[in-house]
Design a protein around this motif. Structure first.
Motif, PDB file in Angstrom:
ATOM      1  N   THR A 198       0.756  -1.235   0.124  1.00 21.40           N
ATOM      2  CA  THR A 198      -0.060  -0.070   0.093  1.00 21.40           C
ATOM      3  C   THR A 198       1.047   1.331  -0.023  1.00 21.40           C
ATOM      4  N   VAL A 199       0.528   2.223  -0.909  1.00 20.74           N
ATOM      5  CA  VAL A 199       1.196   3.331  -1.035  1.00 20.74           C
ATOM      6  C   VAL A 199       0.391   4.496  -0.866  1.00 20.74           C
ATOM      7  N   THR A 255      -7.407   1.674  -2.088  1.00 18.73           N
ATOM      8  CA  THR A 255      -7.203   0.132  -1.734  1.00 18.73           C
ATOM      9  C   THR A 255      -6.228  -0.071  -0.677  1.00 18.73           C
ATOM     10  N   ILE A 256      -6.228  -0.951   0.152  1.00 15.13           N
ATOM     11  CA  ILE A 256      -5.569  -1.372   1.383  1.00 15.13           C
ATOM     12  C   ILE A 256      -5.032  -2.788   1.350  1.00 15.13           C
ATOM     13  N   ALA A 265       3.583  -0.407 -10.724  1.00 13.96           N
ATOM     14  CA  ALA A 265       1.948  -0.238 -11.278  1.00 13.96           C
ATOM     15  C   ALA A 265       1.216   0.244 -10.041  1.00 13.96           C
ATOM     16  N   ILE A 266       0.675   1.539 -10.165  1.00 15.30           N
ATOM     17  CA  ILE A 266       0.030   2.051  -9.048  1.00 15.30           C
ATOM     18  C   ILE A 266      -1.424   2.072  -9.621  1.00 15.30           C
ATOM     19  N   LEU A 267      -2.212   1.511  -8.658  1.00 13.49           N
ATOM     20  CA  LEU A 267      -3.827   1.134  -9.174  1.00 13.49           C
ATOM     21  C   LEU A 267      -4.615   2.558  -8.725  1.00 13.49           C
ATOM     22  N   ASP A 297      -2.678  11.654   0.584  1.00 14.09           N
ATOM     23  CA  ASP A 297      -3.350  10.914   1.884  1.00 14.09           C
ATOM     24  C   ASP A 297      -4.396   9.916   1.358  1.00 14.09           C
ATOM     25  N   SER A 298      -4.071   9.517   0.257  1.00 19.71           N
ATOM     26  CA  SER A 298      -5.074   8.234  -0.333  1.00 19.71           C
ATOM     27  C   SER A 298      -4.358   7.061  -0.530  1.00 19.71           C
TER      28      SER A 298
END
Length: 444
Positions: A212-213, A241-242, A232-234, A217-218
């Motif tokens: 999780t990145v 998502t976490i 790849a960041i969704l 703040d999201s």
């Protein structure tokens, strides 16, 4: 990160079996096992390399909790059999000895042997080759051969640990994703700390990781290749998502998708489609609209999160507050057949399935205290360890006997610890800074 992978590429080895394997086999799930007393002789060498290799091998076997190290002071002449009566008097059941030689100060060869003190038979003989710069990994391979040869268990000393390296003030932490050898050596950083990273998990083939990145703040799930660093960041149209984690076959990732009402549901991500897009983009960070790659597994006005697949990939354990308090539940891999398995008091979270398939580890909170716990897959035989101010996020060692988790003190500084579930013994794993959220690679 680059230096770490260069070191891995330097390691080339071959294993030659020269005699029969040991007859001894150990059931590490049993509670009455006494560690094998073994004498680790110094690896003979014309330099300090022999001592260094000996120390790594001895340290690996000791931390497995299956071996009692009798000593490591004497160099055994490999041209003759050891004086077995001498080592029998010391209480050893086995003797390990060997030597290391080098070629042009670059390539090294490690020869090592194990004898049964009581029969006088040589039960293990190996020769391992590699680059001098990868000597430490070669030493782990020696320990792997001894471990599996004398216990019959799958070796794991060449495995890796993921974790979150934490620095800075407690109220403004810099959290970097890091990787290291299972004994804490060769730390390398996979992210630079510009974006906060948490909850990393290895892919089964150890070629990529998911975590999780936080961006503005999201939270977003991020899949990253280890060799190239490509990410790849969704991106999500909703709240993010976490807590992503891989399926055993590596083809999907399960994660919790946050909703506007504060609840969360489990979704499955098609990793193969993401990897195709990632390979086409090259070694860089790319943003993907996640919904097109995801399939919903759970629903309802509750928070479903922190999930883990069974080793056969047929079931998923996760934490949910659908009963009013966080408990552990099982569902089939397609989302059907929801069943609650934890019925004790307190709140349960961060479940993770053991590689043997026999236990589930979890975090439990009750009366303001945290505990690391395990139970059978039906929720029975619950056992709690390390009740503390804040202990959380257990993960299994590949042998299914040990757990690694992080423990935080009242000042907000977390450290990594290993726990033997049979003996209850606990030890700290040293890291350069504060550390949290460990994950241990299974496939070797």
């Amino acid at each position: 990160m680059c230096n770490f992978f260069k070191i891995l590429l330097f390691i080339i080895f071959a294993v030659n079996s020269q005699s029969c394997a040991a007859a001894l086999r150990v059931d590490v799930s049993g509670g009455n096992f006494n560690p094998i007393p073994i004498y680790i002789a110094k690896i003979a060498s014309s330099t300090e390399l022999g001592d260094n290799i000996t120390n790594v091998v001895s340290g690996d076997l000791k931390t497995s909790a299956l071996f009692n190290i009798i000593g490591k002071s004497e160099v055994i002449n490999l041209d003759h059999s050891p004086v077995f009566i001498k080592f029998k008097a010391l209480g050893a059941d086995y003797i390990v000895g060997g030597k290391v030689s080098s070629k042009l100060d670059k390539q090294i060869t490690i020869e090592f042997y194990a004898w049964n003190v009581h029969t006088g038979q040589k039960v293990l003989a190996r020769r391992i080759y590699g680059d001098l710069r990868g000597w430490r990994q070669l030493a782990h391979m020696v320990a792997d051969a001894i471990y599996s040869g004398l216990t019959g268990e799958k070796p794991y000393f060449t495995s890796k640990l993921l974790f979150i390296d934490e620095t800075g003030p407690v109220d403004k932490r810099i959290k970097k994703l890091a990787i290291m050898d299972q004994d804490g050596a060769n730390v390398a950083y996979l992210t630079n700390g510009e974006q906060l990273a948490i909850t990393p998990k290895f892919a089964p083939d150890r070629q990529s990781v998911v975590y999780t990145v936080y961006i503005n703040d999201s939270p977003h799930s991020c899949l990253q290749e280890l060799k190239t660093g490509a990410r790849a960041i969704l991106e999500q149209s909703s709240n993010g998502t976490i807590a992503p984690s891989f399926s055993p076959d590596g083809k999907s990732v399960i994660m919790a998708k946050l909703r506007d009402n504060g609840n969360a549901s489990l979704f499955s991500l098609d990793v193969e489609k993401v990897m195709q897009s990632l390979k086409a983009a090259g070694p860089r960070t790319m943003l993907l609209h996640g919904e097109g790659y995801m399939h919903q597994l759970t629903d309802g006005n509750n928070i479903d999160a922190a999930s883990s697949f069974s080793p056969d990939g047929k079931q998923i354990v996760f934490a949910s507050d659908s009963s009013g308090q966080q408990k552990l539940y099982l569902i089939n891999a397609d989302g059907t057949g929801k069943t609650q398995i934890s019925r004790g008091s307190g709140s349960y979270s961060t479940p993770v399935w053991a590689p043997r398939g026999d236990y589930i580890a979890f975090t439990k909170r009750e009366h303001g205290q945290f505990s690391i716990g395990i139970c059978r897959i039906d929720g029975s035989e619950e056992r709690l360890f390390d009740t503390n101010f804040h202990s959380e996020r257990p993960c299994w060692a590949p042998n299914g006997r040990s757990l690694v988790f992080f423990k935080e003190n009242a000042m907000g500084h977390p450290k990594l610890y290993a726990l033997d579930i049979i003996t209850g013994e606990e030890r700290q794993i040293l890291t350069p800074h504060d550390a949290s959220d460990p994950d241990w690679s299974f496939k070797l």
